[in-house]
Enzyme design. Structure first.
Site, PDB file in Angstrom:
ATOM      1  N   CYS A 149     -28.025  11.372  33.956  1.00 14.43           N
ATOM      2  CA  CYS A 149     -28.467  10.042  33.539  1.00 14.43           C
ATOM      3  C   CYS A 149     -27.259   9.096  33.531  1.00 14.43           C
ATOM      4  O   CYS A 149     -26.319   9.291  32.757  1.00 14.43           O
ATOM      5  CB  CYS A 149     -29.089  10.170  32.152  1.00 14.43           C
ATOM      6  SG  CYS A 149     -29.754   8.639  31.510  1.00 14.43           S
TER       7      CYS A 149
ATOM      8  N   LYS B 237     -27.474 -13.984  -7.176  1.00 16.17           N
ATOM      9  CA  LYS B 237     -28.182 -12.708  -7.292  1.00 16.17           C
ATOM     10  C   LYS B 237     -27.694 -11.807  -6.162  1.00 16.17           C
ATOM     11  O   LYS B 237     -27.954 -12.053  -4.995  1.00 16.17           O
ATOM     12  CB  LYS B 237     -29.688 -12.926  -7.191  1.00 16.17           C
ATOM     13  CG  LYS B 237     -30.494 -11.680  -7.506  1.00 16.17           C
ATOM     14  CD  LYS B 237     -31.957 -12.035  -7.739  1.00 16.17           C
ATOM     15  CE  LYS B 237     -32.753 -10.869  -8.275  1.00 16.17           C
ATOM     16  NZ  LYS B 237     -32.984  -9.809  -7.328  1.00 16.17           N
TER      17      LYS B 237
ATOM     18  N   ARG C 214     -30.393   2.309 -12.618  1.00 15.33           N
ATOM     19  CA  ARG C 214     -31.501   1.704 -13.340  1.00 15.33           C
ATOM     20  C   ARG C 214     -32.698   2.654 -13.437  1.00 15.33           C
ATOM     21  O   ARG C 214     -33.360   2.709 -14.460  1.00 15.33           O
ATOM     22  CB  ARG C 214     -31.947   0.429 -12.638  1.00 15.33           C
ATOM     23  CG  ARG C 214     -33.185  -0.146 -13.316  1.00 15.33           C
ATOM     24  CD  ARG C 214     -33.350  -1.614 -13.050  1.00 15.33           C
ATOM     25  NE  ARG C 214     -34.343  -1.862 -12.029  1.00 15.33           N
ATOM     26  CZ  ARG C 214     -34.788  -3.072 -11.713  1.00 15.33           C
ATOM     27  NH1 ARG C 214     -34.299  -4.132 -12.338  1.00 15.33           N
ATOM     28  NH2 ARG C 214     -35.677  -3.242 -10.788  1.00 15.33           N
TER      29      ARG C 214
ATOM     30  N   ASP D  49     -27.280  -8.508  -3.873  1.00 18.88           N
ATOM     31  CA  ASP D  49     -28.284  -7.601  -3.326  1.00 18.88           C
ATOM     32  C   ASP D  49     -27.691  -6.211  -3.145  1.00 18.88           C
ATOM     33  O   ASP D  49     -27.041  -5.924  -2.155  1.00 18.88           O
ATOM     34  CB  ASP D  49     -28.751  -8.162  -1.975  1.00 18.88           C
ATOM     35  CG  ASP D  49     -30.195  -7.813  -1.735  1.00 18.88           C
ATOM     36  OD1 ASP D  49     -30.834  -7.231  -2.635  1.00 18.88           O
ATOM     37  OD2 ASP D  49     -30.692  -8.110  -0.630  1.00 18.88           O
TER      38      ASP D  49
ATOM     39  N   PHE E 166       2.197   1.921  -3.387  1.00 19.33           N
ATOM     40  CA  PHE E 166       1.092   2.392  -4.213  1.00 19.33           C
ATOM     41  C   PHE E 166       0.844   3.880  -3.945  1.00 19.33           C
ATOM     42  O   PHE E 166       0.732   4.684  -4.867  1.00 19.33           O
ATOM     43  CB  PHE E 166      -0.169   1.582  -3.924  1.00 19.33           C
ATOM     44  CG  PHE E 166      -1.348   1.987  -4.761  1.00 19.33           C
ATOM     45  CD1 PHE E 166      -1.575   1.377  -5.991  1.00 19.33           C
ATOM     46  CD2 PHE E 166      -2.214   2.980  -4.332  1.00 19.33           C
ATOM     47  CE1 PHE E 166      -2.656   1.767  -6.781  1.00 19.33           C
ATOM     48  CE2 PHE E 166      -3.298   3.369  -5.113  1.00 19.33           C
ATOM     49  CZ  PHE E 166      -3.513   2.754  -6.340  1.00 19.33           C
ATOM     50  N   ASP E 167       0.795   4.235  -2.672  1.00 14.87           N
ATOM     51  CA  ASP E 167       0.549   5.634  -2.299  1.00 14.87           C
ATOM     52  C   ASP E 167       1.640   6.560  -2.817  1.00 14.87           C
ATOM     53  O   ASP E 167       1.371   7.673  -3.253  1.00 14.87           O
ATOM     54  CB  ASP E 167       0.453   5.780  -0.775  1.00 14.87           C
ATOM     55  CG  ASP E 167      -0.875   5.260  -0.265  1.00 14.87           C
ATOM     56  OD1 ASP E 167      -1.787   5.084  -1.093  1.00 14.87           O
ATOM     57  OD2 ASP E 167      -0.990   5.032   0.951  1.00 14.87           O
TER      58      ASP E 167
ATOM     59  N   LYS F  14     -35.383 -17.313  -5.866  1.00 20.04           N
ATOM     60  CA  LYS F  14     -35.148 -16.655  -4.580  1.00 20.04           C
ATOM     61  C   LYS F  14     -35.013 -17.697  -3.470  1.00 20.04           C
ATOM     62  O   LYS F  14     -35.898 -18.539  -3.311  1.00 20.04           O
ATOM     63  CB  LYS F  14     -36.334 -15.742  -4.243  1.00 20.04           C
ATOM     64  CG  LYS F  14     -36.419 -14.520  -5.143  1.00 20.04           C
ATOM     65  CD  LYS F  14     -35.658 -13.349  -4.527  1.00 20.04           C
ATOM     66  CE  LYS F  14     -35.699 -12.141  -5.406  1.00 20.04           C
ATOM     67  NZ  LYS F  14     -36.425 -11.004  -4.912  1.00 20.04           N
TER      68      LYS F  14
ATOM     69  N   GLU G 210     -23.939  -4.951 -10.326  1.00 19.23           N
ATOM     70  CA  GLU G 210     -24.568  -4.573  -9.077  1.00 19.23           C
ATOM     71  C   GLU G 210     -23.541  -3.864  -8.198  1.00 19.23           C
ATOM     72  O   GLU G 210     -22.442  -4.363  -7.998  1.00 19.23           O
ATOM     73  CB  GLU G 210     -25.059  -5.865  -8.389  1.00 19.23           C
ATOM     74  CG  GLU G 210     -26.095  -5.645  -7.334  1.00 19.23           C
ATOM     75  CD  GLU G 210     -27.520  -5.483  -7.898  1.00 19.23           C
ATOM     76  OE1 GLU G 210     -27.697  -5.398  -9.141  1.00 19.23           O
ATOM     77  OE2 GLU G 210     -28.453  -5.419  -7.081  1.00 19.23           O
TER      78      GLU G 210
ATOM     79  N   LYS H  88     -29.836 -18.007 -16.460  1.00 10.07           N
ATOM     80  CA  LYS H  88     -29.979 -17.371 -17.775  1.00 10.07           C
ATOM     81  C   LYS H  88     -29.742 -18.409 -18.855  1.00 10.07           C
ATOM     82  O   LYS H  88     -28.909 -19.311 -18.686  1.00 10.07           O
ATOM     83  CB  LYS H  88     -28.947 -16.246 -17.934  1.00 10.07           C
ATOM     84  CG  LYS H  88     -29.167 -15.086 -16.974  1.00 10.07           C
ATOM     85  CD  LYS H  88     -28.052 -14.062 -17.017  1.00 10.07           C
ATOM     86  CE  LYS H  88     -28.288 -13.008 -15.944  1.00 10.07           C
ATOM     87  NZ  LYS H  88     -27.100 -12.184 -15.672  1.00 10.07           N
TER      88      LYS H  88
ATOM     89  N   SER I  12     -36.604  -5.857 -15.271  1.00  7.21           N
ATOM     90  CA  SER I  12     -36.603  -6.596 -14.003  1.00  7.21           C
ATOM     91  C   SER I  12     -36.391  -8.076 -14.312  1.00  7.21           C
ATOM     92  O   SER I  12     -36.264  -8.451 -15.473  1.00  7.21           O
ATOM     93  CB  SER I  12     -37.951  -6.489 -13.316  1.00  7.21           C
ATOM     94  OG  SER I  12     -38.164  -5.228 -12.828  1.00  7.21           O
ATOM     95  N   LEU I  13     -36.404  -8.871 -13.272  1.00  8.40           N
ATOM     96  CA  LEU I  13     -36.343 -10.320 -13.480  1.00  8.40           C
ATOM     97  C   LEU I  13     -37.602 -10.947 -12.915  1.00  8.40           C
ATOM     98  O   LEU I  13     -38.104 -10.514 -11.881  1.00  8.40           O
ATOM     99  CB  LEU I  13     -35.142 -10.899 -12.734  1.00  8.40           C
ATOM    100  CG  LEU I  13     -33.752 -10.664 -13.314  1.00  8.40           C
ATOM    101  CD1 LEU I  13     -32.691 -11.130 -12.332  1.00  8.40           C
ATOM    102  CD2 LEU I  13     -33.612 -11.389 -14.650  1.00  8.40           C
TER     103      LEU I  13
ATOM    104  N   ASP J 125       0.846  -1.199   0.000  1.00 16.85           N
ATOM    105  CA  ASP J 125       0.000   0.000   0.000  1.00 16.85           C
ATOM    106  C   ASP J 125       0.878   1.245   0.000  1.00 16.85           C
ATOM    107  O   ASP J 125       0.566   2.250  -0.623  1.00 16.85           O
ATOM    108  CB  ASP J 125      -0.879   0.046   1.262  1.00 16.85           C
ATOM    109  CG  ASP J 125      -1.932  -1.047   1.231  1.00 16.85           C
ATOM    110  OD1 ASP J 125      -1.956  -1.809   0.239  1.00 16.85           O
ATOM    111  OD2 ASP J 125      -2.706  -1.140   2.200  1.00 16.85           O
TER     112      ASP J 125
HETATM  113  P1  AMP Z   1     -35.594  -7.430  -9.383  1.00 20.32           P
HETATM  114  O1  AMP Z   1     -35.082  -6.096  -8.868  1.00 20.32           O
HETATM  115  O2  AMP Z   1     -36.070  -8.339  -8.307  1.00 20.32           O
HETATM  116  O3  AMP Z   1     -36.498  -7.278 -10.549  1.00 20.32           O
HETATM  117  O4  AMP Z   1     -34.309  -8.166  -9.920  1.00 20.32           O
HETATM  118  C1  AMP Z   1     -33.568  -7.644 -10.977  1.00 20.32           C
HETATM  119  C2  AMP Z   1     -32.298  -7.084 -10.445  1.00 20.32           C
HETATM  120  O5  AMP Z   1     -31.481  -8.097  -9.898  1.00 20.32           O
HETATM  121  C3  AMP Z   1     -31.446  -6.495 -11.519  1.00 20.32           C
HETATM  122  O6  AMP Z   1     -31.834  -5.189 -11.818  1.00 20.32           O
HETATM  123  C4  AMP Z   1     -30.093  -6.535 -10.919  1.00 20.32           C
HETATM  124  O7  AMP Z   1     -29.861  -5.319 -10.228  1.00 20.32           O
HETATM  125  C5  AMP Z   1     -30.157  -7.614  -9.855  1.00 20.32           C
HETATM  126  N1  AMP Z   1     -29.183  -8.690 -10.056  1.00 20.32           N
HETATM  127  C6  AMP Z   1     -28.355  -9.139  -9.100  1.00 20.32           C
HETATM  128  N2  AMP Z   1     -27.566 -10.120  -9.537  1.00 20.32           N
HETATM  129  C7  AMP Z   1     -27.875 -10.324 -10.828  1.00 20.32           C
HETATM  130  C8  AMP Z   1     -27.394 -11.211 -11.832  1.00 20.32           C
HETATM  131  N3  AMP Z   1     -26.439 -12.120 -11.579  1.00 20.32           N
HETATM  132  N4  AMP Z   1     -27.947 -11.118 -13.054  1.00 20.32           N
HETATM  133  C9  AMP Z   1     -28.922 -10.219 -13.308  1.00 20.32           C
HETATM  134  N5  AMP Z   1     -29.424  -9.365 -12.414  1.00 20.32           N
HETATM  135  C10 AMP Z   1     -28.918  -9.416 -11.172  1.00 20.32           C
HETATM  136 ZN    ZN Z   2     -31.916   9.131  31.375  1.00 16.93          ZN
END
Ligand code: AMP
Ligand code: ZN
Length: 667
Positions: free
Chosen positions: A428, A114, A135, A116, A35-36, A310, A171, A286, A81-82, A32
């Site tokens: 307190c 997937k 998005r 989050d 790098f710095d 899910k 993501e 997919k 969406s999915l 590091d």
């Molecule tokens: P949803 O928001 O439930 O409609 O799910 C779609 C979202 O899942 C997408 O917009 C992505 O942000 C997210 N996501 C997370 N991992 C993946 C992945 N491996 N492939 C596609 N989408 C993903």
């Molecule tokens: Zn108190």
């Protein structure tokens, strides 16, 4: 091409590579520190040569840009969406439909986790990051490029250049460790913790100050590359292509020859995903062939060629026994649920956080309710729901307390605050001991031998009421305390004496002014140099300081106007604590350069520009900012600006090297 530009480009190239090793591969090949050094060198060269500015230089990753309003951008390709599925039967149904539409059962899949977080769409032009867009509603999103640049695993420049034009999606996530660390810091500064990593990640993208974003340990995992004319005919191969260009494609992606293999992937990751450093909530399946993807196309909301499976979030039902209310050092009240102990995710859960009164109301919580508990990225699990059907008629609704459980003072809740507060700051008990415990903690005064338990004990024995009292303690008063040996009493006394050397910035943090955390303390100390200056500063003066906003300025003014606080500070001063930045006079080595004015220019080999300036001052010289007839010497490093050189030559001012300089002071 000239020399300097070549040097700048080489450094940029090198730093892009090191970013890749560190943040994408997680396998740094230099320290590091090195790098710095390189980054500083590049920054110095860029400062000297603004004409070579590059918006995608590695120096741009620290942020600094403010976006007041994010520009709305229409997506070239809609961000869908999915569809969700919750069982293997759902997936079998999905496959059946696809076989029918495609007229073949030769379908292979990719399986991905997937993630989050918040989705992002990146575009590249001439192999450089062009734009990053959220998005939004799927058709239009916000241009958050400046913020995204601070995420170091996102390439600003592609590792291997390509003529293919593409968009890439992924993501933005906040790893759990980073999230917990941020929350601990927030709690220490008296701020409300964030709720969960996902919301924090998506909230981070919309911060106006990119410097703030740069401080958050965000990461980006990519999962889809889109283009009319990509090099490969399968999704998996195109992902590997993206990987070669330097994108972080998770290693968990796998090809499945059929649904049975998809099910295996799902089963394999059901538990394994809990060991990942970030949160995932399912698997995305997919269809691997791009031709088949195109043939299937989209419904109004989502692609037909992909589906999310899910996982059932690990949730357990248990009983709510009671609710406790904890009082923090700032007086903030945090409700905590006591539960009938139940195993969850490898540990026995007995308590769950309830955040605040609104949350209790939203859950419509009753005593003895059957509640559902989940574990996320948070430090303690949370209650996500209640089984109202199993509630009996006489069940008592959980009534939020109106008075402090520790000192019985009526609680207050100010507009805009999610939390209730006990206003009895000086009477307190947990607020009193909380402040002292914060004061002695490692990142603050770091007092050896003294811990939270001893503080409680000292308070209980009426020996201390505030942290200044610590410095009045006598060893003889300590020894009679429970479990206190003579040696430990002496340790505490020594620790207290040693703490008088702790620098001002830490003392400032230790005092525990609301919203003044570790970083803010550093900024304030550096700016005001002394407690007196800071305490006499007006709101307007405070707000001009880098990183000090309305809330912090307000809080400092309130603190400073309070007479009790002024007395407390005066007492601490009388014990000899550091309330100003010490000008380091001990370092003054000579008067050799007395009456001489130096101008420093360029990049040096042995020292940084700052160190060189320090040496000048330590030897009694002065550092000038520009060359004039008053300048006695110009110390020139590599790549001194040509206009400076001409000016020095015109004025016949000697230009010396760093070696010449060091000889001068050694004589
Ligand atoms: P949803 O928001 O439930 O409609 O799910 C779609 C979202 O899942 C997408 O917009 C992505 O942000 C997210 N996501 C997370 N991992 C993946 C992945 N491996 N492939 C596609 N989408 C993903
Ligand atoms: Zn108190």
């Amino acid at each position: 091409m000239n020399n300097t530009l070549e040097q700048i480009n080489a450094l940029r190239e090198e730093l892009h590579q090191h970013n890749y090793y560190y943040y994408v591969l997680d396998r740094p090949i230099i320290s590091d520190f090195d790098f710095d050094l390189k980054l500083k060198k590049l920054q110095a060269l860029e400062d000297l040569h603004p004409e070579y500015f590059d918006e995608n230089s590695p120096t741009q990753r620290v942020g600094g840009q403010i976006t007041k309003n994010f520009e709305t951008v229409t997506h070239q390709n809609r961000m869908y969406s999915l569809d969700n599925s919750y069982s293997k039967e759902d997936l079998l149904e999905w496959e059946k439909r696809n076989i029918k539409l495609l007229g073949t059962d030769k379908i292979t899949y990719t399986c991905e986790l997937k993630f989050d977080g918040a989705s992002i769409n990146l575009t590249y032009k001439n192999n450089q990051l062009e734009r990053a867009v959220t998005r939004g509603d799927g058709f239009q999103g916000d241009n958050v490029t400046q913020n995204i640049k601070t995420i170091k695993s996102i390439p600003l420049k592609l590792k291997n250049s390509t003529d293919y034009s593409f968009e890439i999606r992924g993501e933005i996530i906040l790893p759990i460790d980073g999230f917990n660390k941020m929350n601990l810091e927030r709690i220490e500064a008296g701020e409300d913790p964030f709720m969960n990593p996902r919301n924090t990640a998506s909230g981070s993208l919309k911060l106006q100050d990119s410097t703030e974003v740069a401080k958050r340990p965000l990461d980006c995992l990519l999962y889809q590359i889109i283009g009319d004319n990509l090099p490969y005919k399968t999704h998996f191969d195109n992902l590997q292509f993206a990987k070669k260009m330097g994108f972080k494609i998770p290693d968990s992606v796998k090809v499945a020859e059929n649904l049975t293999e998809v099910f295996q992937f799902i089963d394999e990751w059901d538990q394994k995903r809990l060991t990942l450093p970030y949160e995932t909530d399912g698997v995305v399946v997919k269809i691997n062939s791009i031709d088949q993807q195109e043939e299937l196309g989209y419904t109004a909301k989502s692609p037909r060629w992909a589906i999310a499976y899910k996982y059932k979030t690990e949730q357990v039902a248990t009983r709510l026994l009671s609710v406790d209310y904890q009082v923090g050092r700032t007086g903030a009240i945090t409700p905590v649920a006591n539960l009938e102990p139940v195993p969850l995710g490898g540990t026995i859960v007995k308590r769950a956080s309830l955040h605040n009164a609104d949350q209790i109301e939203k859950l419509d919580l009753h005593l003895n309710d059957e509640v559902y508990v989940e574990k996320g990225g948070e430090i303690i699990p949370k209650i996500v729901g209640v089984n109202e059907l199993s509630r009996n008629n006489e069940a008592q609704r959980v009534q939020y307390i109106t008075h402090c459980p520790e000192c019985q003072t009526a609680l207050v809740r100010t507009e805009g605050d999610a939390k209730h507060f006990c206003p009895n700051e000086y009477g307190c008990p947990p607020q009193i001991t909380g402040r002292i415990i914060h004061f002695i903690s490692r990142k603050a005064m770091n007092i050896d031998g003294l811990g939270a338990e001893t503080v409680e004990l000292l308070f209980k024995n009426k020996l201390i009421y505030d942290f200044a009292d610590l410095y009045d303690l006598k060893v003889a008063q300590l020894i009679p305390l429970e479990r206190m040996a003579e040696k430990s009493a002496q340790n505490i006394a020594d620790g207290l004496i040693k703490s008088k050397e702790i620098p001002f910035e830490k003392v400032l943090f230790a005092i525990g002014i609301r919203f003044v955390g570790e970083t803010v303390s550093k900024k304030l100390a550096k700016h005001f140099k002394s407690m007196d200056y800071m305490m006499s500063a007006s709101y307007d003066a405070l707000i001009t300081v880098d990183e000090i906003g309305d809330r912090i300025a307000q809080s400092i003014v309130e603190f400073s106007n309070n007479i009790a606080n002024q007395q407390l500070i005066n007492r601490l001063k009388s014990y000899g604590l550091q309330f100003e930045i010490k000008e380091d006079t001990s370092n003054k080595t000579s008067e050799k350069l007395k009456n001489l004015v130096f101008v420093v220019s360029g990049v040096f080999e042995k020292v940084s520009r700052e160190e060189l300036k320090q040496s000048i001052e330590q030897n009694g010289g002065k550092v000038g900012s520009s060359i004039s007839s008053k300048t006695n010497y110009v110390v020139a490093g590599e790549n001194m600006g040509p206009s400076k050189r001409t000016k020095a030559e015109d004025l016949k001012i000697p230009i010396i090297s760093e070696n010449d300089f060091f000889e001068m002071i050694q004589e």
